[in-house]
Structures are given as C-alpha cells and as structure tokens.
Design a protein around this motif. Structure first.
Motif, PDB file in Angstrom:
ATOM      1  N   TYR A 241     -21.310  50.813  -7.076  1.00 11.81           N
ATOM      2  CA  TYR A 241     -20.646  50.031  -8.112  1.00 11.81           C
ATOM      3  C   TYR A 241     -21.166  48.605  -8.066  1.00 11.81           C
ATOM      4  CZ  TYR A 241     -16.997  53.617  -8.649  1.00 11.81           C
ATOM      5  OH  TYR A 241     -16.308  54.777  -8.897  1.00 11.81           O
TER       6      TYR A 241
ATOM      7  N   GLN B 249     -19.867  44.750  -9.006  1.00 16.07           N
ATOM      8  CA  GLN B 249     -18.730  43.907  -9.378  1.00 16.07           C
ATOM      9  C   GLN B 249     -19.262  42.541  -9.760  1.00 16.07           C
ATOM     10  OE1 GLN B 249     -15.830  42.691  -6.314  1.00 16.07           O
ATOM     11  NE2 GLN B 249     -14.210  43.211  -7.750  1.00 16.07           N
TER      12      GLN B 249
ATOM     13  N   LEU C  25     -15.544  45.854 -12.220  1.00 19.93           N
ATOM     14  CA  LEU C  25     -16.254  46.892 -11.470  1.00 19.93           C
ATOM     15  C   LEU C  25     -16.834  47.921 -12.420  1.00 19.93           C
ATOM     16  CD1 LEU C  25     -13.842  47.567  -8.556  1.00 19.93           C
ATOM     17  CD2 LEU C  25     -16.296  47.499  -8.284  1.00 19.93           C
TER      18      LEU C  25
ATOM     19  N   PHE D 284     -20.778  47.498  -4.329  1.00 18.65           N
ATOM     20  CA  PHE D 284     -19.928  48.319  -3.468  1.00 18.65           C
ATOM     21  C   PHE D 284     -20.442  49.749  -3.454  1.00 18.65           C
ATOM     22  CE2 PHE D 284     -16.465  45.652  -2.216  1.00 18.65           C
ATOM     23  CZ  PHE D 284     -16.339  44.706  -3.216  1.00 18.65           C
TER      24      PHE D 284
ATOM     25  N   GLN E  19     -11.704  57.785  -3.911  1.00 16.75           N
ATOM     26  CA  GLN E  19     -12.954  57.226  -3.444  1.00 16.75           C
ATOM     27  C   GLN E  19     -12.665  56.165  -2.389  1.00 16.75           C
ATOM     28  OE1 GLN E  19     -15.486  55.962  -6.685  1.00 16.75           O
ATOM     29  NE2 GLN E  19     -15.145  57.847  -7.827  1.00 16.75           N
ATOM     30  N   TYR E  20     -13.460  56.188  -1.344  1.00 19.87           N
ATOM     31  CA  TYR E  20     -13.330  55.235  -0.265  1.00 19.87           C
ATOM     32  C   TYR E  20     -14.484  54.246  -0.368  1.00 19.87           C
ATOM     33  CZ  TYR E  20      -9.890  58.427   1.634  1.00 19.87           C
ATOM     34  OH  TYR E  20      -8.781  59.207   1.793  1.00 19.87           O
ATOM     35  N   PHE E  21     -14.129  52.969  -0.355  1.00 17.55           N
ATOM     36  CA  PHE E  21     -15.122  51.931  -0.610  1.00 17.55           C
ATOM     37  C   PHE E  21     -15.617  51.264   0.663  1.00 17.55           C
ATOM     38  CE2 PHE E  21     -15.314  51.405  -5.211  1.00 17.55           C
ATOM     39  CZ  PHE E  21     -14.266  52.214  -5.600  1.00 17.55           C
ATOM     40  N   GLY E  22     -16.862  50.845   0.601  1.00 10.69           N
ATOM     41  CA  GLY E  22     -17.420  50.033   1.664  1.00 10.69           C
ATOM     42  C   GLY E  22     -17.026  48.584   1.491  1.00 10.69           C
ATOM     43  N   PRO E  23     -17.436  47.722   2.401  1.00 10.74           N
ATOM     44  CA  PRO E  23     -17.022  46.318   2.390  1.00 10.74           C
ATOM     45  C   PRO E  23     -17.744  45.469   1.353  1.00 10.74           C
ATOM     46  CG  PRO E  23     -18.474  46.751   4.237  1.00 10.74           C
ATOM     47  CD  PRO E  23     -18.211  48.073   3.593  1.00 10.74           C
TER      48      PRO E  23
END
Lengths: 113, 111
Positions: A35, A37, A43, A90, A102-106
């Motif tokens: 993604y 942002q 996003l 992301f 969905q699990y997002f990274g930092p």
C-alpha cells in the motif's frame, strides 16, 4: 516476534535512483500486499500477491515492480524515483483474499529529493 | 466503483468525552467492514471487524461499531476516550477482491 517486518524504516534518496523495500511475514500467510500512504494519509493498494501470482495491479506506474521470491516475502522495487513517489509504503499480509484481516508492517517512509 | 467515506477529518475531544466517527461505504454486494487505528509513528492495527451476524461489533480497547445496512454506514464509537486514543482512524471495506480505505480521521484527545 514481529509478524510483518519491513526494511528499511526510512529511505532518503535522489530523484532518478532505483531503490528496493523489503517485506517479510512470519505468519504463514499466503497473500501479501503493498500500500502507498500519501501525505494526506490516504491509503491505496498497489499490489497483492497470492501464492506467488500477482492478483491485483492497480494503476501504478510500471517503475514499480513487486517481486516475491517465496510466500513469506514481497519486495517492492522502484526504478527512476520521482518526487511524487515520496510517501509511506506499507506491506501487509493475510490468509487468503476474501475479506480476511490484513496485518500491516510498520511502514517505510520514502523521501525523494 | 467501491469507495469509503470518512467525513470527519480531524476530531478534538477532551478525555472522558464520548466518540463517534462516521464511515459510509458504497458497494452493492456483500461487504466486510473494518476499522484500523494508526498510532503516531506506528503501523495500522485492527480495532474491529464486521463480516456477518450481530451488527454491533465490539473491538479492542473499548471500541465498538455498528453496521447499519440501510444507511451503508459503519460508525465507530467509544463511550469515554483517553489521551492514549490519540491516533488516526481508518475505516475500510472489502469487496470485489479489494480492500478500500477511507481517508482517515485524526483524533486528538486533550488531557
């Protein structure tokens, strides 16, 4: 334990350069996403990969190319960087595609000078 | 085309005030709905989700959201906010093999 990790966290580079952002997930998920942002926090999905096949390729410039060496990794390569590419990118992962969580990274904050 | 709207761009509340953030989606088919939170400098975390069943869903940290199909809405609520709730809140809808995010609502809680 980090579920979804991205490197680098910050990336400052000059226009015209080529750069890569790495993403790794240790959740055993079979689908990964990138993604973008923008400065207004909007996003937008760029790509998703399911079982090493590109599923969604939104209208992003072909300077952006995702590469997935295996199910746990989805790297983002960007060629000929432009000022407008400055954003936070992301990575995310999920088990399957159908509306699951969905699990997002930092995030990776990219600044193009 | 599917889209998600969050009409509140920035909300400022005092601690202990009640919160309601609006979210509307446009999609005629079956849709799964989410609220994500992004604390300053951090990644997105899931607050709660709605797939089916009871339209009032409860999430983490005392948040809840109500799915009202007739209004295409999925508003987020919390009866009493804390300073630590200061963050960006994103509503998202999944449909047609894609997850669409709203533009986000920045919540600032004043101690």
């Amino acid at each position: 334990d980090t579920a979804v990790s991205q490197t680098p966290k910050y990336l400052v580079t000059q226009m015209g350069n080529d750069k890569s952002i790495k993403c790794e997930q240790n959740l055993g998920h079979d689908t990964m996403y990138w993604y973008k942002q923008d400065s207004k926090k909007f996003l937008k999905i760029m790509f998703s990969y399911n079982n090493k096949e590109l599923i969604i390729n939104e209208t992003v410039p072909n300077r952006f190319s995702p590469k997935s060496p295996d199910k746990a990794h989805l790297n983002l390569h960007i060629n000929s960087l432009e000022l407008g590419d400055s954003a936070v990118y992301f990575c995310a992962s999920s088990h399957g595609l159908a509306g699951v969580v969905q699990y997002f990274g930092p995030g990776t904050r990219l600044l193009v000078l | 085309a599917q889209s998600v709207s969050q009409h509140n761009h920035h909300v400022i509340l005092s601690e202990a005030a009640s919160l309601e953030l609006g979210c509307n989606y446009s999609y005629g088919g079956t849709v799964n709905l989410f609220w994500y939170v992004q604390y300053p400098g951090q990644h997105l975390q899931l607050l709660l989700k709605y797939f089916s069943g009871d339209p009032l869903v409860k999430g983490i940290k005392g948040f809840e959201a109500e799915f009202i199909k007739s209004k295409f809405s999925f508003n987020l609520r919390k009866p009493s906010v804390q300073w630590s709730d200061t963050a960006e809140y994103f509503c998202a809808a999944y449909g047609a093999n894609n997850l669409f995010f709203g533009t986000g609502t920045r919540l600032t809680v004043i101690p």
